[in-house]
Every structure is written in C-alpha cells, then in structure tokens.
Design an enzyme around this catalytic site. Structure first.
Site, PDB file in Angstrom:
ATOM      1  N   SER A 178       7.117   8.653  12.340  1.00 22.86           N
ATOM      2  CA  SER A 178       6.123   8.524  11.241  1.00 22.86           C
ATOM      3  C   SER A 178       6.617   8.911   9.931  1.00 22.86           C
ATOM      4  O   SER A 178       7.031   9.748   9.613  1.00 22.86           O
ATOM      5  CB  SER A 178       4.889   9.562  11.451  1.00 22.86           C
ATOM      6  OG  SER A 178       4.141   9.707  10.656  1.00 22.86           O
ATOM      7  N   LYS A 226      -4.635   5.326  14.763  1.00 21.20           N
ATOM      8  CA  LYS A 226      -4.782   4.819  13.474  1.00 21.20           C
ATOM      9  C   LYS A 226      -6.248   4.823  12.920  1.00 21.20           C
ATOM     10  O   LYS A 226      -7.092   5.624  13.636  1.00 21.20           O
ATOM     11  CB  LYS A 226      -4.194   3.400  13.510  1.00 21.20           C
ATOM     12  CG  LYS A 226      -2.823   3.228  13.736  1.00 21.20           C
ATOM     13  CD  LYS A 226      -1.969   3.738  12.773  1.00 21.20           C
ATOM     14  CE  LYS A 226      -0.364   3.870  12.930  1.00 21.20           C
ATOM     15  NZ  LYS A 226       0.179   4.711  11.840  1.00 21.20           N
ATOM     16  N   ARG A 258      -8.223  12.014  12.757  1.00 22.30           N
ATOM     17  CA  ARG A 258      -6.773  11.565  12.942  1.00 22.30           C
ATOM     18  C   ARG A 258      -6.007  13.031  12.939  1.00 22.30           C
ATOM     19  O   ARG A 258      -6.355  14.053  12.181  1.00 22.30           O
ATOM     20  CB  ARG A 258      -6.412  10.715  11.635  1.00 22.30           C
ATOM     21  CG  ARG A 258      -7.343   9.588  11.797  1.00 22.30           C
ATOM     22  CD  ARG A 258      -6.854   8.544  10.774  1.00 22.30           C
ATOM     23  NE  ARG A 258      -5.393   8.023  11.010  1.00 22.30           N
ATOM     24  CZ  ARG A 258      -5.003   7.233  10.168  1.00 22.30           C
ATOM     25  NH1 ARG A 258      -5.704   6.645   9.108  1.00 22.30           N
ATOM     26  NH2 ARG A 258      -3.751   6.773  10.486  1.00 22.30           N
ATOM     27  N   LYS A 286       0.905  -1.251  -0.132  1.00 22.78           N
ATOM     28  CA  LYS A 286       0.059  -0.181  -0.123  1.00 22.78           C
ATOM     29  C   LYS A 286       0.837   1.282  -0.055  1.00 22.78           C
ATOM     30  O   LYS A 286       0.566   2.313  -0.566  1.00 22.78           O
ATOM     31  CB  LYS A 286      -0.945  -0.129   1.144  1.00 22.78           C
ATOM     32  CG  LYS A 286      -1.930   1.004   1.463  1.00 22.78           C
ATOM     33  CD  LYS A 286      -3.123   0.877   2.082  1.00 22.78           C
ATOM     34  CE  LYS A 286      -2.800   0.687   3.560  1.00 22.78           C
ATOM     35  NZ  LYS A 286      -2.660   2.393   4.050  1.00 22.78           N
ATOM     36  N   ARG A 339      -6.496   1.582  18.013  1.00 18.87           N
ATOM     37  CA  ARG A 339      -6.280  -0.194  17.820  1.00 18.87           C
ATOM     38  C   ARG A 339      -5.994  -0.810  19.299  1.00 18.87           C
ATOM     39  O   ARG A 339      -5.792  -1.798  19.587  1.00 18.87           O
ATOM     40  CB  ARG A 339      -5.293  -0.282  16.973  1.00 18.87           C
ATOM     41  CG  ARG A 339      -5.670  -0.293  15.411  1.00 18.87           C
ATOM     42  CD  ARG A 339      -4.762  -0.518  14.532  1.00 18.87           C
ATOM     43  NE  ARG A 339      -5.275  -0.077  13.077  1.00 18.87           N
ATOM     44  CZ  ARG A 339      -4.602   0.107  11.907  1.00 18.87           C
ATOM     45  NH1 ARG A 339      -3.178  -0.031  12.048  1.00 18.87           N
ATOM     46  NH2 ARG A 339      -5.349   0.172  10.862  1.00 18.87           N
ATOM     47  N   ASP A 386       1.690  -1.483  11.947  1.00 18.62           N
ATOM     48  CA  ASP A 386       0.475  -1.805  11.217  1.00 18.62           C
ATOM     49  C   ASP A 386      -0.025  -3.333  11.626  1.00 18.62           C
ATOM     50  O   ASP A 386      -0.998  -3.844  11.585  1.00 18.62           O
ATOM     51  CB  ASP A 386       0.131  -1.647   9.969  1.00 18.62           C
ATOM     52  CG  ASP A 386       0.331  -0.136   9.459  1.00 18.62           C
ATOM     53  OD1 ASP A 386      -0.167   0.532  10.401  1.00 18.62           O
ATOM     54  OD2 ASP A 386       0.732   0.213   8.384  1.00 18.62           O
ATOM     55  N   GLY A 429      -4.808   8.170   5.516  1.00 23.27           N
ATOM     56  CA  GLY A 429      -4.120   9.077   6.070  1.00 23.27           C
ATOM     57  C   GLY A 429      -2.749   9.393   5.204  1.00 23.27           C
ATOM     58  O   GLY A 429      -2.174  10.114   5.279  1.00 23.27           O
ATOM     59  N   ARG A 483      -7.695  -3.368   9.515  1.00 22.62           N
ATOM     60  CA  ARG A 483      -6.696  -4.400   9.977  1.00 22.62           C
ATOM     61  C   ARG A 483      -7.137  -4.918  11.248  1.00 22.62           C
ATOM     62  O   ARG A 483      -7.060  -6.155  11.625  1.00 22.62           O
ATOM     63  CB  ARG A 483      -5.560  -3.685  10.653  1.00 22.62           C
ATOM     64  CG  ARG A 483      -4.753  -2.755   9.291  1.00 22.62           C
ATOM     65  CD  ARG A 483      -3.218  -2.802   9.172  1.00 22.62           C
ATOM     66  NE  ARG A 483      -2.737  -2.053   7.972  1.00 22.62           N
ATOM     67  CZ  ARG A 483      -2.653  -2.507   6.771  1.00 22.62           C
ATOM     68  NH1 ARG A 483      -2.758  -3.897   6.493  1.00 22.62           N
ATOM     69  NH2 ARG A 483      -2.115  -2.011   5.883  1.00 22.62           N
ATOM     70  N   GLN A 505       4.827   9.189   7.439  1.00 23.26           N
ATOM     71  CA  GLN A 505       3.769  10.118   6.701  1.00 23.26           C
ATOM     72  C   GLN A 505       4.251  11.559   6.834  1.00 23.26           C
ATOM     73  O   GLN A 505       4.140  12.342   6.248  1.00 23.26           O
ATOM     74  CB  GLN A 505       2.132   9.838   7.225  1.00 23.26           C
ATOM     75  CG  GLN A 505       1.714   8.468   6.737  1.00 23.26           C
ATOM     76  CD  GLN A 505       0.501   8.272   7.020  1.00 23.26           C
ATOM     77  OE1 GLN A 505      -0.237   9.183   7.921  1.00 23.26           O
ATOM     78  NE2 GLN A 505      -0.097   6.945   7.016  1.00 23.26           N
TER      79      GLN A 505
END
Ligand code: S3P
Length: 426
Positions: free
Chosen positions: A165, A340, A119, A19, A344, A313, A91, A386, A167
C-alpha cells in the site's frame, strides 16, 4: 444519470491530473521552504480536501483551475488547526497526513465521511505507534477514523508492511521526515512510488532498493515546480471504452505511465487489445505518454500477483472489459478491493450480474466468464467514483444504464460525463 448504448467513439481526449501526484504536490509543498507551483493539478473533491486541511494549518494555497501556488511553511512551520481536519472521502489525505501530523508539536484530529470511517486505519496506526507516535483511532479496537494525534518524539524504524500500500508506505516515510535516524519500509509487492520520486525532488534523502524505500530525516525540504501528468486511473475508462465499443479509435493525451501504475496497459495487451504508447517522455520526473486504443476483439486473461498494486484502482474497469472478452478472466490476490471506497469485489459483481454477466466473487477477486450479451440495468454506484465510471463505460457498450449517485465521479474526475459525451459526439 442515464447512459445509453453507443458505437464509434472517435477522437482525442486529455484526462485530468493524477490524483496521487496532486495530493502529494500540496502536502510536500506545504512542508517545504519556498513557493511550490503546480500545473495540471486535479481539482477533484479528494485533492480539494487535502488543500483545505493544509489551509487549516496556516498554509496559503491559491488555486486557479488546475494551477496551484503553495506557500510552503518548512518542515516545522505548520500551525495547530482550530477544528477537526476534514478529509472527506479521501483515504490518501487521511493516511498520508497522519504521517505528517505525527511529527508536529501540536495536537490534531482528523475525520472524514461515512466511507472513510469504515476504512482500515490500523494499517497506519500500527507502524506510526512503533515509531513512537501518539495516535489513536475510534471504533472497533480503535482502528478507524476519527483519529487524534498528539505531539510525541519519533524514532526511525525498519517496517515490514503486511500490505502493498502506497498510503501506508507514504505515511511511514513522511513520519520518517520527523524521526531520529533512518526509516525504511519494505512491502510484499511494489506499490506506486510517487512519494519516493517527489520527495527526492524536494531534496529529501530517499533511496529505493527493490521492495524497500529508505528515508533519512532532512534539515528542510525545498519548494519545487511540479507538472502533474494525466491520471492513468482516469484514462483507464477511455482505454476500455476504445477497446470494447465497436468502431472506436481514441487517443488519450498526456497520461502518466509510471511502471508502478501502468499495469492496465499490460492487461489490455494480454487480452489482445490494440493499444499503443506514443510520444513517451518525462513530465516533471514522472514518465508520461499518449495512449492510442482501437476497438478489438478481446480474450480473457489472468490478473494476479505483483501486478495487482500496479492496477488496483483499475480492477473495476478491467472487470468490465473482461465481461466483453471471450473466455474466462480470473482476478486474484486483490483482497485490497474490499477496503476501497466501496467493497469493490461486491459492487463490481453486483453491477455486472445485474447486466447479465456470468461473474463469481471470490475471497481475493472474481472470476468472469466473458462474451455473454449484456443488457442495460439500474446500477448502484455505492457513492464510489470508480464504480460509477466503470458502469458508464459498460452501458455504452451494451445498453442503457441508470447509474445511481452518478455525481460521485466528482471525487477524481469532475468532468467525466462531459468528456464522455464529447467523445461520443453528443
Ligand atoms: C493511493 C494508493 C492506493 C490507491 C489510492 C491512491 C495513493 O491505495 O488505491 O487510490 O495515492 O497513495 P493503497 O495505498 O491503499 O493501496
């Protein structure tokens, strides 16, 4: 979706494309000169959101199954979108595209689904503003999507990120493509480095030195052919299934095993799992291989520290494996789990408790007393792909589960249930 108990999973499987790499192939292809061909692209909803955002900015993108052709516009060739860009549940799309949009000479707005609007976006808004970006958010303190980005002049910064991170790192490096001077990002632990590797392939001057990545703005980026390896985050469900479903032996072909992503392999080994890497090779600049797993008697372990970003993840499915392992597993330093697609820590604990597991949430992870007999239950996925996939595997190894909103697997693995059924011989 009802998933029943099963034994003896046997056979081979190829999981869909990575991904993270799929998103980046579209984004970097779009802002390069020339035509980028992608093979092994993940046609999941998140990556389709990325494609749609760039189509809205005038990029011709042709997709047939897992093959994509991106007609790059060069660094300065994107067009102002006529509508708010819809980043869906993604995200990665939201944060990475914000870095690119910060360097454009047009105004744009981004929005996503209910989960995206919860988020944290402050983590990208803060460094992008330090670079001079005119970016503003909504909600509490303006730190959430929807985001609006106006044209501005960017200057390179040396950013010390408070979170590991990819991202955040990628958003800043991508803005760095458009900044005066060099931009660097230093992280507390190394997060996935696909942006650094792929941008280098597109001709950018990127240097990675330990926890720091540095980019100097290029004149242009140039199109590449990209082969996307299978996603280790998707392979993780079959790795776990092979290890915890009695009588199983599963070969997962063509999985990306970049060390910044492959922490789950180390965890499986530490738990005493029979897991081996075969046929190791390089697939388009990223390490790849086949993974063979056999049913094993697992023991508890500790998952912590620098390892966390390499398996962030995979923690829901690691927690499931821990529930089937003898003894205690402690997962810590993983507060990122709270932000996330769902929280989670809460969603994993709720589901495993419902199945009879002795599990305690903590501030930055969870403690699992494994080895108790689990039973089937009704599981709320909270629309988190997930969570749905992790509990499908837990059900196979314990008892019938009814997974609510199970179709959310579409985000990262549209054929997950079909592949699972095939492996189970159904
Ligand atoms: C991703 C980075 C990780 C990961 C996400 C994909 C990426 O998020 O959890 O699924 O492609 O860069 P963070 O950067 O928030 O850790």
């Amino acid at each position: 979706m009802i998933i029943k108990k099963h034994t003896n999973l046997r056979g081979e499987i190829s999981v869909p494309g990575d991904k993270s790499i799929s998103h980046r192939s579209i984004m970097f292809g779009a802002i390069s000169k020339g035509i980028t061909h992608v093979e092994g692209f993940l046609p999941g909803a998140d990556c389709i959101s990325t494609i749609e955002c760039f189509r809205s900015m005038g990029v011709d993108i042709l997709r047939e199954g897992d093959k994509v052709r991106v007609e790059g516009k060069g660094l300065h060739g994107l067009k102002a979108p006529e509508h708010v860009l819809d980043t869906g549940n993604s995200g990665t799309t939201t944060r990475l595209i914000s870095g690119i949009l910060s360097g454009q000479d047009f105004e744009s707005s981004l929005n996503g689904d209910e989960s995206i609007r919860k988020r944290p976006m402050g983590r990208i808004i803060t460094p992008l503003k330090m670079m001079g970006a005119d970016i503003s958010g909504s909600g509490e303190n303006g730190m959430y999507a929807p985001l609006t980005i106006k044209p501005s002049h960017l200057t390179g910064i040396d950013y010390n990120s408070p979170v590991a991170s990819a991202q955040v790192k990628s958003a800043v490096l991508l803005a760095g493509l458009y900044a005066d001077g060099k931009t660097s990002v230093t992280e507390p632990s190394l997060s996935r480095n696909h942006t650094e590797l792929m941008l280098k392939g597109f001709g950018a001057d990127v240097i990675s030195d330990g926890l720091t990545a540095v980019i100097c703005p290029p004149e242009e980026l140039y199109a590449q052919d990209i082969q996307v390896p299978g996603d280790i985050s998707s392979a993780a469900y079959f790795i776990a299934a092979g290890l915890i479903v009695p009588g199983s032996e599963v070969l997962i072909r063509n999985v990306g095993i970049n060390p910044t992503r492959a922490g789950i392999i180390e965890v499986c080994k530490a738990m005493g799992g029979s897991i081996s890497l075969l046929n190791e090779r390089s697939a388009g600049g990223e390490p790849a291989g086949d993974i063979l797993v056999k049913y094993s008697s697992l023991t508890g372990t500790v998952v912590e520290g620098d390892m966390i970003p390499t398996l962030i993840d995979e923690i829901p499915i690691i927690a499931v494996m821990a529930a089937f392992a003898k003894g205690r597993t402690v997962i810590k330093d993983a507060a990122e789990l709270k932000v996330k697609e769902s929280n989670r820590i809460d969603t994993v604990c709720e589901g495993l408790k419902a199945m009879g597991c002795d599990i305690t949430p903590t501030d930055d992870g969870m403690i699992i007393e494994g080895g108790k007999m689990l039973h089937g239950a009704s599981i709320n996925s909270y629309l988190d792909h997930r969570i749905a996939m992790s509990f499908a595997i837990a059900a196979l190894a314990s008892g019938e589960c009814d997974i609510e909103n199970a179709e959310c697997v579409n985000i990262s693995y549209p054929n997950f249930y079909d592949d699972l059924a095939r492996l189970a011989g159904n």
